[in-house]
Design a protein around this motif. Sequence first.
Motif, PDB file in Angstrom:
ATOM      1  N   VAL A   1     -57.236  44.830  -1.343  1.00  0.00           N
ATOM      2  CA  VAL A   1     -58.564  44.937  -0.750  1.00  0.00           C
ATOM      3  C   VAL A   1     -59.591  45.245  -1.833  1.00  0.00           C
ATOM      4  N   SER A   2     -60.774  44.710  -1.663  1.00  0.00           N
ATOM      5  CA  SER A   2     -61.847  44.899  -2.639  1.00  0.00           C
ATOM      6  C   SER A   2     -62.331  46.346  -2.635  1.00  0.00           C
TER       7      SER A   2
ATOM      8  N   LEU B   1     -60.798  49.218   8.401  1.00  0.00           N
ATOM      9  CA  LEU B   1     -62.173  48.866   8.050  1.00  0.00           C
ATOM     10  C   LEU B   1     -63.107  48.862   9.255  1.00  0.00           C
ATOM     11  N   SER B   2     -62.586  48.546  10.419  1.00  0.00           N
ATOM     12  CA  SER B   2     -63.445  48.534  11.611  1.00  0.00           C
ATOM     13  C   SER B   2     -63.629  49.925  12.203  1.00  0.00           C
ATOM     14  N   SER B   3     -62.858  50.888  11.752  1.00  0.00           N
ATOM     15  CA  SER B   3     -62.979  52.231  12.316  1.00  0.00           C
ATOM     16  C   SER B   3     -64.338  52.855  12.015  1.00  0.00           C
ATOM     17  N   ARG B   4     -64.986  52.443  10.920  1.00  0.00           N
ATOM     18  CA  ARG B   4     -66.317  52.995  10.623  1.00  0.00           C
ATOM     19  C   ARG B   4     -67.343  52.550  11.653  1.00  0.00           C
TER      20      ARG B   4
ATOM     21  N   LEU C   1     -55.495  46.372   7.648  1.00  0.00           N
ATOM     22  CA  LEU C   1     -56.783  46.604   6.988  1.00  0.00           C
ATOM     23  C   LEU C   1     -57.951  46.487   7.953  1.00  0.00           C
ATOM     24  N   LEU C   2     -57.885  45.531   8.872  1.00  0.00           N
ATOM     25  CA  LEU C   2     -58.970  45.382   9.842  1.00  0.00           C
ATOM     26  C   LEU C   2     -59.097  46.605  10.738  1.00  0.00           C
TER      27      LEU C   2
ATOM     28  N   THR D   1     -63.668  49.271   0.581  1.00  0.00           N
ATOM     29  CA  THR D   1     -63.231  50.653   0.781  1.00  0.00           C
ATOM     30  C   THR D   1     -62.940  51.276  -0.575  1.00  0.00           C
ATOM     31  N   THR D   2     -63.382  52.496  -0.758  1.00  0.00           N
ATOM     32  CA  THR D   2     -63.165  53.180  -2.022  1.00  0.00           C
ATOM     33  C   THR D   2     -62.281  54.401  -1.846  1.00  0.00           C
TER      34      THR D   2
END
Length: 148
Positions: free
Chosen positions: A71-72, A119-122, A115-116, A76-77
């Motif tokens: 993942v980029s 990432l969608s949890s935000r 990952l989705l 997400t960091t």
Amino acid sequence: MELLVLIITALTGTWITYYSCTRWSWSAVRSSATWSMIVALFFRFFPDLFPAELTRLIPVAFIGATFVGMVSARQTTSYLGIGLAALIYSVILLHTSAYFQGYGGALGTTACVALLVVLSSRYLRSDKKAYVGTRKIWKHLKKPVRRS
């Protein structure tokens, strides 16, 4: 026991791939391929170190976990978020691996779903919810198109 080994394998594969992409500036493909090859060769030359089922499952789980780690860093960091995606990946893999027999891209699909979810949890925590995403889409649609 098997779930714990899968979770540790997924966390290791994900974090080491993400780390080598962000800190050592390796490309995502190079990082995933290098670490996957090391693990696969290890289990190829030392198959008797673990039970047969784990020897078969660990390299597959590790390869798929490196897909999560690709993942980029712009998306997400957080190592916590990456770890959560690895945890979700290992649970999905353990419970659905029998259904994916014969399907190409099963590991990548499982990694993508994990990952989705993370990432969608935000957006689920946001007060604006879906409005945030639609606002970005409209912003890009309103940009004038440059023709060369």
